[in-house]
Design a protein around this motif. Structure first.
Motif, PDB file in Angstrom:
ATOM      1  N   ALA A 125       0.834  -1.190   0.000  1.00  0.00           N
ATOM      2  CA  ALA A 125       0.000   0.000   0.000  1.00  0.00           C
ATOM      3  C   ALA A 125       0.872   1.245   0.000  1.00  0.00           C
ATOM      4  CB  ALA A 125      -0.923  -0.003   1.220  1.00  0.00           C
ATOM      5  N   ALA A 126       0.551   2.198  -0.856  1.00  0.00           N
ATOM      6  CA  ALA A 126       1.347   3.405  -0.991  1.00  0.00           C
ATOM      7  C   ALA A 126       0.745   4.541  -0.180  1.00  0.00           C
ATOM      8  CB  ALA A 126       1.444   3.810  -2.461  1.00  0.00           C
ATOM      9  N   ALA A 127       1.591   5.145   0.667  1.00  0.00           N
ATOM     10  CA  ALA A 127       1.218   6.338   1.426  1.00  0.00           C
ATOM     11  C   ALA A 127      -0.171   6.237   2.024  1.00  0.00           C
ATOM     12  CB  ALA A 127       1.327   7.559   0.522  1.00  0.00           C
ATOM     13  N   ASP A 128      -0.364   5.222   2.828  1.00  0.00           N
ATOM     14  CA  ASP A 128      -1.654   5.047   3.492  1.00  0.00           C
ATOM     15  C   ASP A 128      -1.656   5.867   4.780  1.00  0.00           C
ATOM     16  OD1 ASP A 128      -4.122   4.183   4.158  1.00  0.00           O
ATOM     17  OD2 ASP A 128      -3.637   2.071   4.321  1.00  0.00           O
ATOM     18  N   ALA A 129      -1.721   5.251   5.930  1.00  0.00           N
ATOM     19  CA  ALA A 129      -1.796   6.013   7.181  1.00  0.00           C
ATOM     20  C   ALA A 129      -0.721   5.615   8.188  1.00  0.00           C
ATOM     21  CB  ALA A 129      -3.177   5.832   7.804  1.00  0.00           C
ATOM     22  N   GLU A 130      -0.054   4.503   7.941  1.00  0.00           N
ATOM     23  CA  GLU A 130       0.850   3.954   8.950  1.00  0.00           C
ATOM     24  C   GLU A 130       1.988   4.909   9.297  1.00  0.00           C
ATOM     25  OE1 GLU A 130       3.391  -0.167   9.736  1.00  0.00           O
ATOM     26  OE2 GLU A 130       2.319   0.160   7.860  1.00  0.00           O
ATOM     27  N   TRP A 131       2.516   5.627   8.329  1.00  0.00           N
ATOM     28  CA  TRP A 131       3.671   6.485   8.580  1.00  0.00           C
ATOM     29  C   TRP A 131       3.318   7.676   9.466  1.00  0.00           C
ATOM     30  CZ3 TRP A 131       3.623  11.607   6.986  1.00  0.00           C
ATOM     31  CH2 TRP A 131       2.658  11.970   6.047  1.00  0.00           C
TER      32      TRP A 131
END
Length: 295
Positions: A125-131
């Motif tokens: 998944a690209a640029a979701d929320a985890e970061w």
């Protein structure tokens, strides 16, 4: 080493090998030990190519993961590229400048090395929320700007330090060689000569971004002589914390401490005072009478 703070400047002169802990690592700067970032991939079977001038290319055994280290370049010196197949354009890339803390690069290569060993997916998944999670936990503020399509995370103590998610920075499909330079997700710390920056392309897995952010916010260890103005300046404004790491004194340290105590004027004065107080006073003795001589 900076001279902006007298304490750290004196420590750097007296004990340049003294290790300090700096939190967060995003202010720690680079280290001479670049092998820390390369070793995870070579330990996982990657091949190293060297042009003899310090520039290196590390390629995984299957050709899908590539790490470029180009110290002769100005600006970007670390280049990570992940491919679906060796001769296809990269799926995603991350570029990092010269003064990027080595912990950030090492976190990326360690994550990729683990995926190579376990057969894990190199995409996700690209640029979701985890970061965003570690940023929230460390007091960073995230702001969404609908007009520009950007989300910006700023440090509480140093607003010029920021992480930006640009949802409108899509790469041109006809310019695959530029993939990764679209700065879909970017980091900009300090923004001047002492700072560093990083850029990740639009398909960079969210887990990789999370790994980078976590490494940025974790503590780092440096020799005091390797710190620069970025680290001490951040500590002055409260954005970073510096702490000496206790270590056992060497025989030379012990000898120097003993010599200092022997030659210290304060020590000498204290010793003379102690001697004067503790020594008993001598009472006068009566003069001896002459012994009469026999007649």
């Amino acid at each position: 080493m900076t001279t902006a703070n007298p304490h750290w400047a004196k420590l750097a002169r007296d004990r340049p090998w003294q290790q300090v802990r700096i939190t967060p690592a995003l202010y720690a700067g680079p280290t001479p030990d670049t092998e820390r970032a390369i070793r995870p991939l070579t330990d996982a079977g990657a091949v190293r190519l060297d042009d003899g001038r310090g520039n290196q290319l590390i390629i995984s055994a299957d050709g899908r993961v590539r790490l470029g280290f180009e110290p002769e370049e100005y600006g970007v010196v670390w280049k990570v590229a992940v491919h679906e197949r060796p001769f296809l354009p990269p799926l995603w890339t991350v570029s990092l400048t010269e003064k990027t803390p080595i912990e950030v690069v090492e976190a990326i290569t360690t994550d990729l090395a683990n995926r190579l060993r376990t057969g894990g997916r190199l995409t996700g998944a690209a640029a979701d929320a985890e970061w965003r999670t570690p940023l929230h936990a460390n007091g960073w503020t995230l702001t969404w700007d609908a007009a520009t399509g950007t989300e910006t995370a700023c440090s509480e103590y140093s607003p010029q330090d920021r992480i930006v998610l640009n949802t409108r920075a899509f790469p041109d499909p006809d310019e695959w060689e530029e993939a990764g330079q679209d700065a879909f997700w970017s980091v900009d710390i300090a923004g001047d000569f002492d700072g560093w920056s990083a850029a990740a392309s639009i398909s960079t897995p969210d887990a990789i971004l999370h790994t980078m952010v976590s490494a940025m916010l974790a503590p780092a260890i440096r020799d005091i002589q390797d710190l620069d103005d970025l680290a001490v300046g951040a500590a002055v404004i409260g954005a970073a914390e510096l702490a000496e790491i206790p270590s056992s004194p060497t025989p030379l340290d012990v000898h120097r401490a003993q010599a200092a105590r022997r030659t210290s004027p304060a020590r000498a004065a204290a010793d003379s005072t102690r001697t004067a107080v503790s020594a008993p006073a001598l009472s006068p003795q009566p003069a001896a009478r002459p012994v009469p001589r026999p007649r």
